[in-house]
Design a protein around this motif. Sequence first.
Motif, PDB file in Angstrom:
ATOM      1  N   TRP A  43       0.869  -1.168   0.000  1.00 35.68           N
ATOM      2  CA  TRP A  43       0.000   0.000   0.000  1.00 35.68           C
ATOM      3  C   TRP A  43       0.906   1.217   0.000  1.00 35.68           C
ATOM      4  CZ3 TRP A  43      -5.448  -0.634   0.935  1.00 35.68           C
ATOM      5  CH2 TRP A  43      -5.835  -1.934   1.297  1.00 35.68           C
ATOM      6  N   GLY A  44       0.425   2.318  -0.568  1.00 33.55           N
ATOM      7  CA  GLY A  44       1.221   3.521  -0.428  1.00 33.55           C
ATOM      8  C   GLY A  44       1.166   4.424  -1.622  1.00 33.55           C
ATOM      9  N   GLY A  45       1.898   5.547  -1.502  1.00 34.33           N
ATOM     10  CA  GLY A  45       1.966   6.528  -2.568  1.00 34.33           C
ATOM     11  C   GLY A  45       2.859   6.064  -3.701  1.00 34.33           C
ATOM     12  N   GLY A  46       2.950   6.909  -4.716  1.00 38.24           N
ATOM     13  CA  GLY A  46       3.712   6.546  -5.904  1.00 38.24           C
ATOM     14  C   GLY A  46       5.155   6.217  -5.611  1.00 38.24           C
ATOM     15  N   ASP A  47       5.806   6.987  -4.742  1.00 42.87           N
ATOM     16  CA  ASP A  47       7.207   6.738  -4.430  1.00 42.87           C
ATOM     17  C   ASP A  47       7.384   5.380  -3.760  1.00 42.87           C
ATOM     18  OD1 ASP A  47       7.886   9.180  -5.488  1.00 42.87           O
ATOM     19  OD2 ASP A  47       7.976  10.213  -3.553  1.00 42.87           O
ATOM     20  N   ALA A  48       6.461   5.031  -2.856  1.00 41.29           N
ATOM     21  CA  ALA A  48       6.560   3.760  -2.154  1.00 41.29           C
ATOM     22  C   ALA A  48       6.414   2.589  -3.115  1.00 41.29           C
ATOM     23  CB  ALA A  48       5.495   3.678  -1.056  1.00 41.29           C
ATOM     24  N   ILE A  49       5.437   2.682  -4.029  1.00 42.07           N
ATOM     25  CA  ILE A  49       5.227   1.598  -4.987  1.00 42.07           C
ATOM     26  C   ILE A  49       6.403   1.504  -5.951  1.00 42.07           C
ATOM     27  CG2 ILE A  49       3.734   0.723  -6.811  1.00 42.07           C
ATOM     28  CD1 ILE A  49       2.540   0.521  -3.996  1.00 42.07           C
ATOM     29  N   ASN A  50       6.891   2.630  -6.439  1.00 42.59           N
ATOM     30  CA  ASN A  50       8.034   2.611  -7.356  1.00 42.59           C
ATOM     31  C   ASN A  50       9.264   2.013  -6.697  1.00 42.59           C
ATOM     32  OD1 ASN A  50       6.582   3.802  -9.437  1.00 42.59           O
ATOM     33  ND2 ASN A  50       7.159   5.888  -8.845  1.00 42.59           N
ATOM     34  N   ASN A  51       9.410   2.261  -5.393  1.00 45.52           N
ATOM     35  CA  ASN A  51      10.559   1.714  -4.687  1.00 45.52           C
ATOM     36  C   ASN A  51      10.534   0.188  -4.648  1.00 45.52           C
ATOM     37  OD1 ASN A  51      12.866   1.653  -2.708  1.00 45.52           O
ATOM     38  ND2 ASN A  51      11.253   0.868  -1.382  1.00 45.52           N
ATOM     39  N   VAL A  52       9.374  -0.399  -4.349  1.00 47.12           N
ATOM     40  CA  VAL A  52       9.322  -1.851  -4.224  1.00 47.12           C
ATOM     41  C   VAL A  52       9.322  -2.549  -5.577  1.00 47.12           C
ATOM     42  CG1 VAL A  52       8.135  -1.699  -2.010  1.00 47.12           C
ATOM     43  CG2 VAL A  52       6.782  -1.948  -4.089  1.00 47.12           C
ATOM     44  N   MET A  53       8.937  -1.833  -6.642  1.00 51.18           N
ATOM     45  CA  MET A  53       8.883  -2.443  -7.965  1.00 51.18           C
ATOM     46  C   MET A  53      10.230  -3.019  -8.392  1.00 51.18           C
ATOM     47  SD  MET A  53       5.949  -2.521  -9.621  1.00 51.18           S
ATOM     48  CE  MET A  53       6.450  -2.472 -11.351  1.00 51.18           C
ATOM     49  N   LYS A  54      11.317  -2.413  -7.961  1.00 49.54           N
ATOM     50  CA  LYS A  54      12.632  -2.856  -8.429  1.00 49.54           C
ATOM     51  C   LYS A  54      13.022  -4.218  -7.869  1.00 49.54           C
ATOM     52  CE  LYS A  54      14.956  -0.051  -4.878  1.00 49.54           C
ATOM     53  NZ  LYS A  54      15.737   1.182  -4.659  1.00 49.54           N
ATOM     54  N   TYR A  55      12.287  -4.678  -6.861  1.00 44.35           N
ATOM     55  CA  TYR A  55      12.599  -5.982  -6.279  1.00 44.35           C
ATOM     56  C   TYR A  55      11.739  -7.104  -6.857  1.00 44.35           C
ATOM     57  CZ  TYR A  55      14.993  -3.117  -2.813  1.00 44.35           C
ATOM     58  OH  TYR A  55      15.831  -2.218  -2.194  1.00 44.35           O
ATOM     59  N   VAL A  56      10.739  -6.744  -7.639  1.00 48.53           N
ATOM     60  CA  VAL A  56       9.818  -7.743  -8.175  1.00 48.53           C
ATOM     61  C   VAL A  56      10.478  -8.483  -9.331  1.00 48.53           C
ATOM     62  CG1 VAL A  56       7.588  -8.074  -9.312  1.00 48.53           C
ATOM     63  CG2 VAL A  56       7.806  -6.414  -7.460  1.00 48.53           C
ATOM     64  N   GLY A  57      10.310  -9.791  -9.342  1.00 49.08           N
ATOM     65  CA  GLY A  57      10.886 -10.609 -10.401  1.00 49.08           C
ATOM     66  C   GLY A  57      10.357 -12.015 -10.299  1.00 49.08           C
ATOM     67  N   PRO A  58      10.908 -12.946 -11.065  1.00 43.96           N
ATOM     68  CA  PRO A  58      10.446 -14.341 -11.019  1.00 43.96           C
ATOM     69  C   PRO A  58      10.433 -14.892  -9.597  1.00 43.96           C
ATOM     70  CG  PRO A  58      11.979 -14.013 -12.834  1.00 43.96           C
ATOM     71  CD  PRO A  58      12.002 -12.752 -12.027  1.00 43.96           C
ATOM     72  N   GLY A  59       9.274 -15.380  -9.188  1.00 44.20           N
ATOM     73  CA  GLY A  59       9.144 -15.978  -7.867  1.00 44.20           C
ATOM     74  C   GLY A  59       8.809 -15.007  -6.763  1.00 44.20           C
ATOM     75  N   PHE A  60       8.869 -13.711  -7.038  1.00 44.21           N
ATOM     76  CA  PHE A  60       8.557 -12.705  -6.019  1.00 44.21           C
ATOM     77  C   PHE A  60       7.628 -11.688  -6.664  1.00 44.21           C
ATOM     78  CE2 PHE A  60       9.774  -8.949  -3.293  1.00 44.21           C
ATOM     79  CZ  PHE A  60       9.225  -9.454  -2.125  1.00 44.21           C
ATOM     80  N   GLN A  61       6.332 -11.812  -6.384  1.00 45.41           N
ATOM     81  CA  GLN A  61       5.308 -11.035  -7.064  1.00 45.41           C
ATOM     82  C   GLN A  61       4.859  -9.833  -6.231  1.00 45.41           C
ATOM     83  OE1 GLN A  61       2.065 -13.615  -8.169  1.00 45.41           O
ATOM     84  NE2 GLN A  61       3.428 -15.298  -8.699  1.00 45.41           N
ATOM     85  N   LEU A  62       4.252  -8.877  -6.921  1.00 45.57           N
ATOM     86  CA  LEU A  62       3.713  -7.686  -6.268  1.00 45.57           C
ATOM     87  C   LEU A  62       2.198  -7.700  -6.341  1.00 45.57           C
ATOM     88  CD1 LEU A  62       4.032  -4.824  -5.020  1.00 45.57           C
ATOM     89  CD2 LEU A  62       4.128  -3.940  -7.370  1.00 45.57           C
ATOM     90  N   VAL A  63       1.553  -7.549  -5.181  1.00 49.85           N
ATOM     91  CA  VAL A  63       0.117  -7.288  -5.119  1.00 49.85           C
ATOM     92  C   VAL A  63       0.008  -5.846  -4.645  1.00 49.85           C
ATOM     93  CG1 VAL A  63      -2.106  -7.928  -4.132  1.00 49.85           C
ATOM     94  CG2 VAL A  63      -0.373  -9.694  -4.557  1.00 49.85           C
ATOM     95  N   SER A  64      -0.338  -4.958  -5.562  1.00 51.38           N
ATOM     96  CA  SER A  64      -0.222  -3.530  -5.296  1.00 51.38           C
ATOM     97  C   SER A  64      -1.573  -2.868  -5.090  1.00 51.38           C
ATOM     98  CB  SER A  64       0.499  -2.851  -6.472  1.00 51.38           C
ATOM     99  OG  SER A  64       0.525  -1.452  -6.294  1.00 51.38           O
ATOM    100  N   PHE A  65      -1.710  -2.179  -3.956  1.00 48.70           N
ATOM    101  CA  PHE A  65      -2.832  -1.280  -3.715  1.00 48.70           C
ATOM    102  C   PHE A  65      -2.261   0.132  -3.861  1.00 48.70           C
ATOM    103  CE2 PHE A  65      -3.617  -5.151  -1.275  1.00 48.70           C
ATOM    104  CZ  PHE A  65      -4.876  -5.503  -1.743  1.00 48.70           C
ATOM    105  N   ASP A  66      -2.010   0.509  -5.116  1.00 44.12           N
ATOM    106  CA  ASP A  66      -1.287   1.746  -5.353  1.00 44.12           C
ATOM    107  C   ASP A  66      -2.215   2.959  -5.258  1.00 44.12           C
ATOM    108  OD1 ASP A  66      -1.469  -0.156  -7.868  1.00 44.12           O
ATOM    109  OD2 ASP A  66      -2.122   1.820  -8.519  1.00 44.12           O
ATOM    110  N   PRO A  67      -1.663   4.166  -5.358  1.00 47.93           N
ATOM    111  CA  PRO A  67      -2.460   5.381  -5.129  1.00 47.93           C
ATOM    112  C   PRO A  67      -3.653   5.475  -6.067  1.00 47.93           C
ATOM    113  CG  PRO A  67      -0.126   5.881  -5.233  1.00 47.93           C
ATOM    114  CD  PRO A  67      -0.269   4.461  -5.660  1.00 47.93           C
ATOM    115  N   LYS A  68      -4.774   5.856  -5.510  1.00 45.55           N
ATOM    116  CA  LYS A  68      -6.006   6.002  -6.275  1.00 45.55           C
ATOM    117  C   LYS A  68      -6.634   7.361  -5.957  1.00 45.55           C
ATOM    118  CE  LYS A  68      -6.097   1.742  -7.991  1.00 45.55           C
ATOM    119  NZ  LYS A  68      -4.865   1.248  -7.413  1.00 45.55           N
TER     120      LYS A  68
END
Length: 477
Positions: free
Chosen positions: A250-275
Amino acid sequence: MNTPAELNTSPPAAKEAVDSAPFFIRGKVVEGRDQIHRSRDLGVAFGTPAIDLDALVHPRTELPPLLNVPLAEIIDFLVETGQRLGDGKNPYIEACIERMAKVSLQPRLAIQYQFKDALGYLDKKVLTEVVEQNFPNPRALDEWVPHTDHKGRRSFVRAFAPRLIHVLPGNAPAQGIRSIAQSALVKSVSLFKMASADPFSTVVFLRTMADIDPDHPVVRSMSAIYWRGGDEKVERALYRPQYFDKLVAWGGGDAINNVMKYVGPGFQLVSFDPKTSISMVGKEAFASEETMAEAARLNAGDVAMANQEACVCSRFTFIEATPEEADRYCRILAEEIRVDRMGEGQPRPLESDLKEQVDVLRMMDDDYAVFGKSDGRGVAIRSDRPVDFHPLRKTSNVVCVASLDEAMKYVNVATQTVGVYPFERMAELRDKLASGGAQRIVRLGEAGPGAVGNPHDAMYPLHRFVHWMANEDGCEG
């Protein structure tokens, strides 16, 4: 995994009163002020223990503690926790609210209200309905469910207990309750990263569980700590598929962009991004003074709840009206937004840059009209196109359109909730809103809370959390 030495070297601020924000690690409360942090919004100092990274990881060689605990037993335990949290005798709640009021943008009474409201989630009927809505066959949470396809090939399917990291939001003080409950329902091993705007409440919920039964599998499955978002010493160590399956962020754009760089095969993102949520008001609102007042009152409720901190709060209202009609509406809307319905008391003033932008619009008579004061109690801005800033602190931008169809060009995948007046126009608008990317349509005035078990951000979250596993066993016979 070893704890990096650098994590433990933050000295306490000299002569500064610092509240303690303890950790909860797999059933145990960990106290300490080894590291000093400051809250994101108000810069208030709080202290946390040193981080032991090894303690946060549940080895994959060990089955998740909740795997073979019946779902019915888990629900009963969550219900008992809710009763303990709400019985008025919990020794942690009042202290938690006092601490949160120091670091949160939300007034103390609003925090209290959200605590009370969130406890309604820990109800047996609610929890059962959430599971039934998320899983066509909830048996898959408890056992390997047999299935034979049309070719006669037999298999067994299970919604297997996942390993999850939750990056919790800072604008919803009681989201930890829902996240803990949802994690327990899917039998996950979970690590909760708390926000600097709320580094307290999730631990309060978990230690209440531990007081009930320190050895319960739910308790042994949960950990909650704080680190500064973006701290690579922590995140590069933890955000790995050998330790966790999914990152629930969960979080603002900066928070979601930060965690995106760790996403890859075997480690998925379920994002409740800014709305961003909006309102749509049809020309029917101007049938009489009474209907106009009713629409404005309902609209104001969607704008002002939770001090307009949550994604579900309306920020833009698209209205079928002339500028003159819209000005009449805005005058009432601003007054209704300024009504203190929750006893919140003194509001936090608008930040200087937002106040300056609103005050500049007051001087642009041809294109804009501003109603209310720039004091954090409520403002309505009439315009012929959306303002180019994000309305906050009880600020509503009312945009005149010739028809609500014209407003569809402003709807996109970041549009969460759409409140509609009159209610009967929802049916004509919902396909167009869905095509634009919106995720939820409601009656104006009913933006929150949502119906039990419904999709959130265009998905069934619990269905996404689990690790779906198939055991194929060949053809029958």
